[in-house]
Design an enzyme around this catalytic site. Structure first.
Site, PDB file in Angstrom:
ATOM      1  N   GLU A  18     -10.772 -36.507 -45.611  1.00  0.00           N
ATOM      2  CA  GLU A  18     -10.846 -37.921 -45.960  1.00  0.00           C
ATOM      3  C   GLU A  18      -9.887 -38.711 -45.075  1.00  0.00           C
ATOM      4  O   GLU A  18      -8.694 -38.400 -45.049  1.00  0.00           O
ATOM      5  CB  GLU A  18     -10.503 -38.133 -47.436  1.00  0.00           C
ATOM      6  CG  GLU A  18     -11.505 -37.482 -48.374  1.00  0.00           C
ATOM      7  CD  GLU A  18     -11.228 -37.757 -49.849  1.00  0.00           C
ATOM      8  OE1 GLU A  18     -10.293 -38.539 -50.155  1.00  0.00           O
ATOM      9  OE2 GLU A  18     -11.934 -37.187 -50.684  1.00  0.00           O
ATOM     10  N   ARG A  45     -11.944 -32.733 -57.309  1.00  0.00           N
ATOM     11  CA  ARG A  45     -11.350 -32.378 -56.034  1.00  0.00           C
ATOM     12  C   ARG A  45     -12.375 -31.611 -55.204  1.00  0.00           C
ATOM     13  O   ARG A  45     -13.116 -30.763 -55.731  1.00  0.00           O
ATOM     14  CB  ARG A  45     -10.089 -31.538 -56.236  1.00  0.00           C
ATOM     15  CG  ARG A  45      -8.885 -32.356 -56.720  1.00  0.00           C
ATOM     16  CD  ARG A  45      -8.444 -33.337 -55.646  1.00  0.00           C
ATOM     17  NE  ARG A  45      -7.263 -34.120 -55.992  1.00  0.00           N
ATOM     18  CZ  ARG A  45      -7.289 -35.345 -56.463  1.00  0.00           C
ATOM     19  NH1 ARG A  45      -8.461 -35.934 -56.712  1.00  0.00           N
ATOM     20  NH2 ARG A  45      -6.164 -36.003 -56.702  1.00  0.00           N
ATOM     21  N   HIS A  97     -14.401 -41.711 -52.131  1.00  0.00           N
ATOM     22  CA  HIS A  97     -13.292 -41.473 -53.061  1.00  0.00           C
ATOM     23  C   HIS A  97     -12.876 -42.761 -53.777  1.00  0.00           C
ATOM     24  O   HIS A  97     -11.722 -43.181 -53.740  1.00  0.00           O
ATOM     25  CB  HIS A  97     -12.090 -40.859 -52.333  1.00  0.00           C
ATOM     26  CG  HIS A  97     -11.209 -40.064 -53.254  1.00  0.00           C
ATOM     27  ND1 HIS A  97     -10.475 -38.984 -52.841  1.00  0.00           N
ATOM     28  CD2 HIS A  97     -10.943 -40.190 -54.582  1.00  0.00           C
ATOM     29  CE1 HIS A  97      -9.794 -38.473 -53.850  1.00  0.00           C
ATOM     30  NE2 HIS A  97     -10.066 -39.198 -54.925  1.00  0.00           N
TER      31      HIS A  97
END
Length: 331
Positions: free
Chosen positions: A272, A243, A291
């Site tokens: 994001e 994270r 990601h």
């Protein structure tokens, strides 16, 4: 098995990537893999909040990424199990909304094989100076940098859950000496040495490569700050697959610019999608991926549904569910 069919509500998000969406076709395929359980399940599949309130009136189980939290017990009186389609659940914290006895489970473990592949790739890239070569290519600079082989170097895995275990396996397959840090400090066969969080700086000092696979909690927020990064070996490499909030990105950028660290690969980001205005795009000796480290568009939903069916079977049999989140820990 109980006579009454369980009502399973699957809530897809239109705004999310297609890789995370459960279609009727994918559900039927999973039901064929688990016929004994599927025969006791009635499923409804919807998008966003379409028919959500109506479904919650009879639902026993919910598969989702997010959900309206207010007054959940009144709205979903029979709900027994919520399955979150990601490993992280920090977007639902704090968990005051979660009624007593309602099981919240995550997708931990579904990511492992893909995470192992990505970690193996990223470690090899750092060892072979790929972040530096990418920077040199942008600047049209010819600068040979010769690398030693990776075997025998030390990898520190910070966070030894399912993803951390996958990273440890990747490291071992490359011949790395793997050490790790986990909240409990309990030993695991996956790594040679396990330390508790209080030993973070000592762990960082030993490592040629550091991989972050931590969940985001009050305890892990900002854990890898500038002071911690300064305990890494000069020239060491960093990978974040967990994270974004566990790492101080500005401190990392400074240490990449001044050469204190040799390179980094980040798969998770402060925002994001990462906006075009973000300064981190141009940080030298850094590779960014969007990601994607632990997700794939072929097996993610099938493996998620396999886990859901296993838990539905456990629910029907009165057994403890897999991957149950502890609200006091945040994972």
């Amino acid at each position: 098995m109980a006579a009454k069919k369980l009502h399973l509500q699957i809530k897809n998000n239109r705004a999310g990537e297609e890789v995370f969406r459960t279609t009727p076709v994918l559900y039927r395929a999973a039901a064929r893999r688990h016929p004994e359980i599927a025969g006791h399940v009635r499923v409804t599949i919807d998008w966003d909040l379409n028919n959500f309130e109506q479904a919650m009136g009879t639902a026993d189980a919910l598969v989702t990424w997010d959900l309206p939290q207010q007054d959940l017990r009144r709205r979903a009186p029979g709900l027994k199990y919520i399955h979150i389609i990601g490993a992280g659940v920090e977007h639902l914290a704090p968990f005051h909304w979660l009624p007593r006895g309602l099981a919240l489970c995550n997708n931990s473990g579904v990511h492992s094989d893909k995470a192992e592949d990505y970690a193996r790739m990223a470690l090899a890239m750092l060892n072979n100076n790929l972040p530096k070569y990418v920077t040199d290519q942008r600047q049209k600079t010819w600068r040979p940098i010769f690398a030693t082989e990776i075997a025998g170097k030390t990898l520190a895995v910070i966070g030894l859950g399912a993803m951390g275990g996958a990273v440890a396996r990747a490291g071992k397959s490359l011949g790395l000496n793997v050490i790790g840090l986990r909240r409990s400090g309990k030993p695991t066969h996956l790594v040679r040495q396990v330390s508790p969080p209080g030993k973070l700086k000592q762990v960082l000092k030993q490592a040629d490569f550091v991989v972050l696979t931590l969940p985001l909690t009050l305890e892990t927020q900002g854990l890898l700050d500038g002071a911690a990064l300064d305990h890494m070996k000069p020239g060491a490499g960093l990978i974040n697959m967990g994270r974004a909030g566990v790492l101080d990105h500005r401190a990392l950028a400074q240490r990449l610019r001044n050469g204190r660290l040799g390179g980094a690969i980040l798969d998770v980001h402060e925002a994001e999608p990462l906006p075009k205005s973000a300064r981190i795009w141009t940080v030298p000796n850094l590779i960014l991926t969007p990601h994607v480290s632990s997700d794939d568009d072929l097996t993610y939903v099938p493996r998620t549904l396999d886990l859901v069916f296993e838990n539905l079977g456990r629910l029907l049999a009165g057994k403890p569910l897999r991957n149950r989140v502890d609200p006091s820990l945040g994972y």
